[in-house]
Design a protein around this motif. Structure first.
Motif, PDB file in Angstrom:
ATOM      1  N   LEU B 353       0.848  -1.194   0.000  1.00 54.07           N
ATOM      2  CA  LEU B 353       0.000   0.000   0.000  1.00 54.07           C
ATOM      3  C   LEU B 353       0.883   1.243   0.000  1.00 54.07           C
ATOM      4  O   LEU B 353       1.650   1.472   0.932  1.00 54.07           O
ATOM      5  N   ILE B 354       0.749   2.019  -1.070  1.00 51.45           N
ATOM      6  CA  ILE B 354       1.548   3.237  -1.213  1.00 51.45           C
ATOM      7  C   ILE B 354       0.619   4.436  -1.131  1.00 51.45           C
ATOM      8  O   ILE B 354      -0.417   4.470  -1.797  1.00 51.45           O
ATOM      9  N   SER B 355       0.946   5.403  -0.282  1.00 54.09           N
ATOM     10  CA  SER B 355       0.183   6.648  -0.261  1.00 54.09           C
ATOM     11  C   SER B 355       1.155   7.813  -0.421  1.00 54.09           C
ATOM     12  O   SER B 355       2.092   7.966   0.343  1.00 54.09           O
ATOM     13  N   LEU B 356       0.901   8.588  -1.469  1.00 51.95           N
ATOM     14  CA  LEU B 356       1.823   9.649  -1.878  1.00 51.95           C
ATOM     15  C   LEU B 356       1.489  10.982  -1.221  1.00 51.95           C
ATOM     16  O   LEU B 356       0.372  11.188  -0.758  1.00 51.95           O
ATOM     17  N   GLY B 357       2.473  11.878  -1.244  1.00 49.59           N
ATOM     18  CA  GLY B 357       2.258  13.225  -0.725  1.00 49.59           C
ATOM     19  C   GLY B 357       3.146  14.224  -1.439  1.00 49.59           C
ATOM     20  O   GLY B 357       3.934  13.850  -2.320  1.00 49.59           O
ATOM     21  N   GLU B 358       3.020  15.479  -1.026  1.00 49.43           N
ATOM     22  CA  GLU B 358       3.687  16.554  -1.765  1.00 49.43           C
ATOM     23  C   GLU B 358       5.212  16.505  -1.672  1.00 49.43           C
ATOM     24  O   GLU B 358       5.897  17.103  -2.490  1.00 49.43           O
ATOM     25  N   ASP B 359       5.742  15.761  -0.691  1.00 48.95           N
ATOM     26  CA  ASP B 359       7.203  15.672  -0.595  1.00 48.95           C
ATOM     27  C   ASP B 359       7.765  14.585  -1.509  1.00 48.95           C
ATOM     28  O   ASP B 359       8.977  14.426  -1.601  1.00 48.95           O
ATOM     29  N   ASN B 360       6.898  13.826  -2.181  1.00 45.05           N
ATOM     30  CA  ASN B 360       7.379  12.813  -3.128  1.00 45.05           C
ATOM     31  C   ASN B 360       7.636  13.460  -4.492  1.00 45.05           C
ATOM     32  O   ASN B 360       6.917  14.359  -4.910  1.00 45.05           O
ATOM     33  N   THR B 361       8.680  12.972  -5.156  1.00 44.39           N
ATOM     34  CA  THR B 361       9.017  13.510  -6.473  1.00 44.39           C
ATOM     35  C   THR B 361       9.005  12.382  -7.500  1.00 44.39           C
ATOM     36  O   THR B 361       8.966  11.196  -7.140  1.00 44.39           O
ATOM     37  N   MET B 362       9.081  12.776  -8.763  1.00 51.09           N
ATOM     38  CA  MET B 362       9.182  11.796  -9.836  1.00 51.09           C
ATOM     39  C   MET B 362      10.460  10.972  -9.662  1.00 51.09           C
ATOM     40  O   MET B 362      10.486   9.780  -9.965  1.00 51.09           O
ATOM     41  N   GLU B 363      11.479  11.608  -9.132  1.00 55.69           N
ATOM     42  CA  GLU B 363      12.743  10.908  -8.885  1.00 55.69           C
ATOM     43  C   GLU B 363      12.540   9.795  -7.844  1.00 55.69           C
ATOM     44  O   GLU B 363      13.063   8.687  -7.993  1.00 55.69           O
ATOM     45  N   ASP B 364      11.754  10.093  -6.811  1.00 57.85           N
ATOM     46  CA  ASP B 364      11.419   9.069  -5.806  1.00 57.85           C
ATOM     47  C   ASP B 364      10.705   7.895  -6.469  1.00 57.85           C
ATOM     48  O   ASP B 364      10.973   6.733  -6.157  1.00 57.85           O
ATOM     49  N   ALA B 365       9.762   8.230  -7.358  1.00 57.67           N
ATOM     50  CA  ALA B 365       8.984   7.187  -8.032  1.00 57.67           C
ATOM     51  C   ALA B 365       9.905   6.307  -8.862  1.00 57.67           C
ATOM     52  O   ALA B 365       9.784   5.075  -8.853  1.00 57.67           O
ATOM     53  N   ARG B 366      10.863   6.929  -9.545  1.00 58.73           N
ATOM     54  CA  ARG B 366      11.806   6.154 -10.359  1.00 58.73           C
ATOM     55  C   ARG B 366      12.715   5.288  -9.487  1.00 58.73           C
ATOM     56  O   ARG B 366      12.982   4.131  -9.804  1.00 58.73           O
ATOM     57  N   TYR B 367      13.157   5.852  -8.387  1.00 61.56           N
ATOM     58  CA  TYR B 367      14.006   5.099  -7.453  1.00 61.56           C
ATOM     59  C   TYR B 367      13.246   3.864  -6.949  1.00 61.56           C
ATOM     60  O   TYR B 367      13.767   2.750  -6.942  1.00 61.56           O
ATOM     61  N   PHE B 368      12.003   4.077  -6.569  1.00 61.31           N
ATOM     62  CA  PHE B 368      11.177   2.970  -6.069  1.00 61.31           C
ATOM     63  C   PHE B 368      11.009   1.887  -7.141  1.00 61.31           C
ATOM     64  O   PHE B 368      11.161   0.699  -6.861  1.00 61.31           O
ATOM     65  N   THR B 369      10.691   2.311  -8.362  1.00 59.01           N
ATOM     66  CA  THR B 369      10.431   1.305  -9.407  1.00 59.01           C
ATOM     67  C   THR B 369      11.715   0.578  -9.820  1.00 59.01           C
ATOM     68  O   THR B 369      11.643  -0.494 -10.409  1.00 59.01           O
ATOM     69  N   GLU B 370      12.864   1.147  -9.492  1.00 57.24           N
ATOM     70  CA  GLU B 370      14.132   0.429  -9.719  1.00 57.24           C
ATOM     71  C   GLU B 370      14.419  -0.540  -8.577  1.00 57.24           C
ATOM     72  O   GLU B 370      14.950  -1.621  -8.779  1.00 57.24           O
ATOM     73  N   GLN B 371      14.084  -0.110  -7.365  1.00 60.75           N
ATOM     74  CA  GLN B 371      14.398  -0.920  -6.186  1.00 60.75           C
ATOM     75  C   GLN B 371      13.483  -2.141  -6.052  1.00 60.75           C
ATOM     76  O   GLN B 371      13.915  -3.182  -5.560  1.00 60.75           O
ATOM     77  N   LEU B 372      12.224  -1.992  -6.449  1.00 59.47           N
ATOM     78  CA  LEU B 372      11.246  -3.052  -6.188  1.00 59.47           C
ATOM     79  C   LEU B 372      11.518  -4.380  -6.916  1.00 59.47           C
ATOM     80  O   LEU B 372      11.487  -5.437  -6.265  1.00 59.47           O
ATOM     81  N   PRO B 373      11.775  -4.367  -8.244  1.00 54.28           N
ATOM     82  CA  PRO B 373      11.892  -5.668  -8.930  1.00 54.28           C
ATOM     83  C   PRO B 373      12.943  -6.613  -8.337  1.00 54.28           C
ATOM     84  O   PRO B 373      12.627  -7.802  -8.141  1.00 54.28           O
ATOM     85  N   PRO B 374      14.174  -6.160  -8.021  1.00 58.08           N
ATOM     86  CA  PRO B 374      15.120  -7.123  -7.423  1.00 58.08           C
ATOM     87  C   PRO B 374      14.673  -7.648  -6.056  1.00 58.08           C
ATOM     88  O   PRO B 374      14.976  -8.798  -5.707  1.00 58.08           O
ATOM     89  N   ILE B 375      13.943  -6.836  -5.295  1.00 59.71           N
ATOM     90  CA  ILE B 375      13.423  -7.295  -3.996  1.00 59.71           C
ATOM     91  C   ILE B 375      12.399  -8.405  -4.221  1.00 59.71           C
ATOM     92  O   ILE B 375      12.428  -9.455  -3.574  1.00 59.71           O
TER      93      ILE B 375
END
Lengths: 148, 393
Positions: B353-375
Motif C-alpha cells: 500500500l503506497i500513499s503519496l504526498g507533496e514531498d514525493n518527487t518523480m525521482e522518488d517514483a523512479r528510485y522505487f520502481t528500480e528498487q522493487l523488482p530485485p526485492i
C-alpha cells in the motif's frame, strides 16, 4: 515494523542455506498462505547425520529468520539432536522474537521435524508424508481483540 | 540515506504555514477559549478562524463545523451520536464492508445495545452499488455511512447518488461519509455530496495530529459522546486543543487553495509507479479502480511473496510503505478491504500500500520502481509458492 533483534535482521537480510535440494532425503512443509507463512525444509542425511539442509519460506521477517536459523543450528547434527531442537530454542538463538510473532512465524523447528519424519517414513518404505496446513493463530481474530 | 515517505496515510509532514498558525497557542496565548476575560480572546479568535477555514473547504456554514480529536472520533460521533439520538425512530444502520475500523467497529459496538447493521458488498474495484443501498433501506433505517474514498484502495464512491437514495427513501435516515482519506486531495463539498455528516482528518493533509473535523448539517440530531460544557455548540465538550485546531484550520485553507495543484502534481507520479510496476514485474495486480481513484493512493498485490518482507526490504532502501498482509496487521488478519473486493486471502499477503504526498518527487517514483523488482525477485526465489507455480505442481 516489529522490533526485531539484530540477529533476526541479520538472518532476514542474509538468510543462510536458502534453496532446495533436488535429491533431498526428506522434505518438511508446514504452513498456510492464508496465515502468511509457509516453510519448506529439505534435508540430506548421511549416517544418521544432517549432511545438508536448505529452506524456502514464504512469510514475514520472523519466518525467514527462524527458517535460516534452524538450518544453521542443525547442519552436521545427528537426527536425534535435531529432533530435540524446539521452536523456542530457535527463537532464543535469534535473541528472541516480538510476542506477536512467537506463534505464527516460529514454526521452523516443526518444519524441520517434518523433514526428519519424512526421511524416516520413506526409509521405512511408507512413502512421503503430506505437508501440514496449519493456521494456529486464527483464533486471535479481531472480535476478541477489539473489545478486550 | 534519503527517507522516502510512501506512507502518507499514516503521517504527513506538517506544512510550515500550519506550524506557524499553531505556535502562538502553546506558550504566549495559552488561555482557555471559553474565558470571558482577555486571556480567552486570542484562543477564541483562533477557533473562530479555523471554523471559517474548515467551513470554506466543506462549503458549509461555520456553525456546522465541530472540532474533535481525530478522524476516528469524528466517525464515532457520527455513528454513535446519530444512533443514540434517533433510537426511538429505528435501530438499523447501513455501512459498506470496506469502511475504516472506526466505522465498522462503532457499528459492531452498537449491536451490543440492540442496533442492527447491514454491511454492503462492493464490486471488484471497490464500488458500492447504489441499488444495493436502495434495497438495504428499511423503515427503521436511521443512518447510512459510506466512505468517500477507501483508505486502502483509493476507490472514490458515488456519494452524491447514494445520498439522494438515502434521503429519497423517506425513513428520515441520515447520510454520513467518512472523508478522512479523501479530504485535502479531492473535493469535499458537502452540498455537492448531499451528506448530513462528514468526517475529515487534517493530519492526512499536512495538518497536525490531535485535531479532527466533523461537519454536522444544521438540523441534524446527534447525541454528544463527551458531555460537559458548552464547547463545540454542546456537541463535544472538553477544553479545546486550540493549537491543533488552529493548525487544522490552516491545513483546510491550504487544501482549499491547492486542491487542483495537488492532483496535477500527484497524478503523473502515481501513473509512473502503476505503469512501471505493472509492466516490469510479472503477476502483480493493481487493487481498486484505475480511473475513479484518489490521486495519492496505489495498492498492489504481488503474487507468491509476503508484505512484511517486502516492506522490510524497501525500508532497507529508505522507502516507507504499508501492507495489508496478516503479518503486518497487529491483529494478524489480512485486509478486510482486499477480502471484500475478492482478493484471495493468500494473495492478500503480498499486498503493498503506497500513499503519496507533496514531498514525493518523480525521482522518488523512479528510485522505487528500480528498487522493487530485485526485492520481489529475491523473495520469490525464496518462496515455496513461487517454486510450486514455476514447476507447475
Amino acid at each position: 515494523m516489529p522490533v526485531y533483534s539484530e540477529k533476526v535482521m541479520d538472518h532476514f537480510q542474509h538468510p543462510r542455506n536458502v534453496g532446495e535440494i533436488t535429491d533431498a532425503d526428506g522434505i518438511g512443509e508446514l504452513g498456510n498462505p492464508t496465515c502468511g507463512d509457509i516453510m519448506k525444509i529439505y534435508i540430506k542425511v548421511k549416517d544418521d547425520k544432517i549432511e545438508d539442509v536448505k529452506f524456502k519460506t514464504f512469510g514475514c521477517g520472523a519466518a525467514v529468520a527462524t527458517s535460516s536459523m534452524v538450518t544453521e543450528l542443525v547442519k552436521g547434527k545427528t537426527l536425534e539432536e535435531a529432533e530435540k531442537i524446539s521452536n523456542a530454542a530457535v527463537a532464543e538463538a535469534l535473541d528472541g522474537l516480538p510476542p506477536v510473532k512467537m506463534h505464527c512465524s516460529n514454526l521452523a523447528a516443526d518444519a524441520l521435524h517434518l523433514a526428519i519424519e519424512d526421511y524416516k517414513s520413506v526409509k521405512a518404505g511408507k512413502g512421503h508424508i503430506a505437508k501440514v496446513e496449519t493456521c494456529d493463530h486464527e483464533h486471535e481474530g479481531l472480535d476478541e481483540l477489539e473489545h478486550a | 540515506m534519503k527517507t522516502i515517505n510512501f506512507d502518507h496515510f499514516a503521517a504527513t509532514k506538517m506544512r510550515p504555514e500550519v506550524k506557524s498558525a499553531m505556535e502562538p497557542f502553546f506558550i504566549e496565548e495559552y488561555g482557555n477559549a471559553q474565558s470571558i476575560h482577555n486571556l480567552g480572546d486570542a484562543p477564541r479568535e483562533a477557533l473562530d478562524k479555523a471554523r471559517v477555514q474548515a467551513a470554506s473547504l466543506f462549503n458549509c456554514a461555520s456553525n456546522e463545523v465541530i472540532f474533535t480529536s481525530s478522524g476516528s472520533e469524528s466517525n464515532n460521533l457520527a455513528i454513535k451520536g446519530a444512533a443514540f439520538a434517533r433510537m426511538a425512530q429505528g435501530k438499523h444502520i447501513i455501512v459498506s464492508g470496506i469502511e475504516h475500523f472506526s466505522v465498522l467497529n462503532a457499528v459492531k459496538s452498537l449491536t451490543k445495545l440492540g442496533f442492527e447493521f447491514t454491511a454492503l458488498p462492493v464490486d471488484k474495484d471497490g464500488f458500492v452499488n447504489p441499488d444495493d443501498v436502495k434495497n438495504a433501506m428499511r423503515k427503521d433505517t436511521i443512518l447510512v455511512s459510506i466512505t468517500h474514498a477507501s483508505n486502502e484502495i483509493g476507490t472514490i464512491q458515488n456519494i452524491k447518488e447514494i445520498s439522494e437514495i438515502v434521503h429519497g427513501f423517506g425513513s428520515g435516515a441520515y447520510m454520513h461519509t467518512d472523508a478522512n482519506t479523501s479530504c485535502g486531495f479531492i473535493e469535499t463539498d458537502v452540498k455537492e455530496l448531499g451528506v448530513d455528516m462528514l468526517s475529515a482528518a487534517p493530519h492526512r493533509f499536512y495538518g497536525p495530529k490531535g485535531a479532527g473535523l466533523f461537519y454536522l448539517k444544521k438540523g441534524t440530531r446527534i447525541m454528544p459522546l463527551i458531555d460537559g460544557g458548552v464547547q463545540e455548540f454542546g456537541r463535544r465538550a472538553g477544553t479545546e486543543n486550540v493549537a491543533a485546531i488552529a493548525g487544522a484550520g490552516a491545513a483546510c485553507e491550504l487544501a482549499k487553495n491547492e486542491l487542483n495543484k495537488r492532483r496535477e502534481y500527484l497524478l503523473p507520479i502515481q501513473k509512473h509507479i502503476i505503469d512501471t510496476v505493472l509492466s516490469s514485474i510479472d503477476e502483480v495486480y493493481l487493487n481498486g479502480s484505475r480511473t475513479n481513484r484518489l490521486p495519492n493512493n496505489i495498492n498492489f498485490v504481488i503474487k507468491y511473496i509476503e508484505g512484511e518482507s517486502i516492506l522490510m526490504w524497501l525500508n532497507n532502501s529508505g522507502i516507507m510503505v504499508a501492507s495489508g498482509s496478516a503479518c503486518t496487521s497487529k491483529i494478524l488478519k489480512s485486509s478486510h478491504v482486499l477480502t471484500a473486493i475478492g482478493v484471495d486471502a493468500a494473495l492478500a499477503q503480498g499486498s503493498l500500500l503506497i500513499s503519496l504526498g507533496e514531498d514525493n518527487t518523480m525521482e522518488d517514483a523512479r528510485y522505487f520502481t528500480e528498487q522493487l523488482p530485485p526485492i520481489v525477485q529475491k523473495l520469490r526465489e525464496m518462496s515455496p509458492l513461487y517454486e510450486e507455480a514455476k514447476s507447475g505442481k
